[in-house]
Design a protein around this motif. Structure first.
Motif, PDB file in Angstrom:
ATOM      1  N   HIS A 178       0.861  -1.189   0.000  1.00  0.00           N
ATOM      2  CA  HIS A 178       0.000   0.000   0.000  1.00  0.00           C
ATOM      3  C   HIS A 178       0.893   1.234   0.000  1.00  0.00           C
ATOM      4  O   HIS A 178       1.329   1.718   1.044  1.00  0.00           O
ATOM      5  N   HIS A 216       1.430   4.851  -2.429  1.00  0.00           N
ATOM      6  CA  HIS A 216       1.057   5.703  -3.575  1.00  0.00           C
ATOM      7  C   HIS A 216       2.317   6.379  -4.084  1.00  0.00           C
ATOM      8  O   HIS A 216       2.966   7.104  -3.323  1.00  0.00           O
ATOM      9  N   HIS A 218      -9.622   1.084  -1.430  1.00  0.00           N
ATOM     10  CA  HIS A 218      -9.448   1.719  -0.128  1.00  0.00           C
ATOM     11  C   HIS A 218     -10.763   1.656   0.650  1.00  0.00           C
ATOM     12  O   HIS A 218     -11.830   1.945   0.095  1.00  0.00           O
TER      13      HIS A 218
HETATM   14 ZN   LIG Z   1      -3.736   4.855   0.490  1.00  0.00          ZN
END
Ligand SMILES: [Zn+2]
Length: 345
Positions: free
Chosen positions: A14, A16, A194
């Motif tokens: 996880h 970004h 999410h």
């Molecule tokens: Zn996230």
């Protein structure tokens, strides 16, 4: 930093890539592209990474992306992350990217993905970190925009392992994107979403992820434990939860370590991740170390968190087994040292 945590072979699920934009690189890209920023020094840029909620975080997050314009910009961003990850002994990462945040301001999809793809190839060659890309749709944008982005991704299908859903969850439930995710499934993508922490209708949204979308994984998902039947169903399906404790500490009332403990006790496949490490000032090793301290985790429990992550990775069985063997070798060597110390004492 605990030395055992520092050396532990890690898997990050996880992360970004836009959330790895450190102030130094942000200033360099702004200079390169002639983008005016309201500050000139690294310290001022770091100070601008201030927020106390998901919405205030997202405002700064999208503003920062203005410096990302060209294929080399995306390459430099991803390669910088992979170098940092390698220094923390991250062995494998699944990396989210937000194409709509770039195409909406005129940067072509092709520019974004070619830069990221080239960095992933060089990251493995130069730093020994394997990584795959997950395309995230922005849930506060329309389902039509998401579908158009999915179709735009299809020529690059071989470079993308799955799709996800991020940005502001309020008023944007999973079912809004049911058709997009059904099409993504038909195209062969794996699915995650999410399920943000302490958002309204959180357990109802997680239930939609299971029953309407049929996800392969849940990002965050801490509120699943508010509903014992929901938590049990996640356990039955063996779905991994990609929990991000330091991120939770920024946008909710704390790192939710007690929930991580309960997930471990319930035998759920909980994993520890960094989310947007440049903004939360903690990469995956720091996140693991926070949980270790909060819960007084044993080495075996730390190994279990990484075993969960490698098991949940979207990799062929043989590749997972190779990473798991590396993890067991590390754990075994540490146990042997511990036993030797016991003998000496
Ligand atoms: Zn996230």
């Amino acid at each position: 930093m605990d030395p055992f945590v520092a050396g532990l072979p890690k898997c990050e699920l996880h992360l970004h890539i836009e959330g790895t934009l450190e102030p130094e690189l942000k200033l360099e890209l702004a200079r390169r592209n002639g983008v005016e920023l309201p500050y000139g020094t690294v310290e001022e840029a770091r100070d601008a990474y201030r927020f106390d909620s998901l919405s205030s975080f997202l405002v700064g997050y999208y503003e920062s992306m203005a410096v990302l314009r060209t294929e080399p910009d995306f390459y430099d961003l991803a390669l910088a992350y992979l170098a940092r990850a390698a220094a923390q002994n991250v062995r494998y990462a699944e990396i989210f990217f937000d194409p709509q945040a770039h195409t909406a301001r005129g940067v072509p999809f092709d520019v974004v993905i070619r830069g990221l793809r080239r960095a992933l190839l060089d990251g493995e060659r130069l730093h020994g970190v394997r990584a795959q890309l997950i395309l995230c749709f922005l849930r506060d944008q329309s389902a039509e925009f998401a579908m158009a982005t999915l179709l735009e991704s299809l020529p690059y299908r071989e470079w993308i392992v799955g799709v996800g859903l991020d940005s502001d969850e309020r008023g944007n439930p999973p079912e809004k994107f049911a058709a997009v995710f059904a099409r993504a499934r038909r195209e062969g993508y794996l699915l995650t979403m999410h399920c943000d922490v302490d958002q309204e209708n959180s357990t109802a949204h997680i239930r939609q992820c299971l029953d309407v979308i049929g996800v392969d994984r849940i990002d965050h998902g801490v509120n699943a434990l508010d509903d014992p039947e929901l938590a049990a169903e996640i356990g039955r399906r063996g779905l991994a939860l990609t929990v991000c404790p330091v991120s939770n500490g920024f946008v909710t009332d704390g790192p939710k370590a007690d929930v991580i403990r309960r997930m471990l006790d319930l035998g759920l496949r909980v994993t520890i991740n960094s989310d947007d490490p440049a903004y939360f000032r903690a990469y995956v090793a720091e996140n693991l170390d926070v949980v270790r301290r909060e819960l007084d985790l044993t080495r075996d429990e730390l190994v279990r968190l990484e075993r969960n992550a490698f098991e949940a990775a979207w990799l062929p069985r043989a590749a997972k087994d190779a990473y798991l063997a590396e993890l067991e070798t590390y754990a075994g060597a540490s146990r042997a040292v511990g036993a030797k110390k016991g003998e000496d004492a």
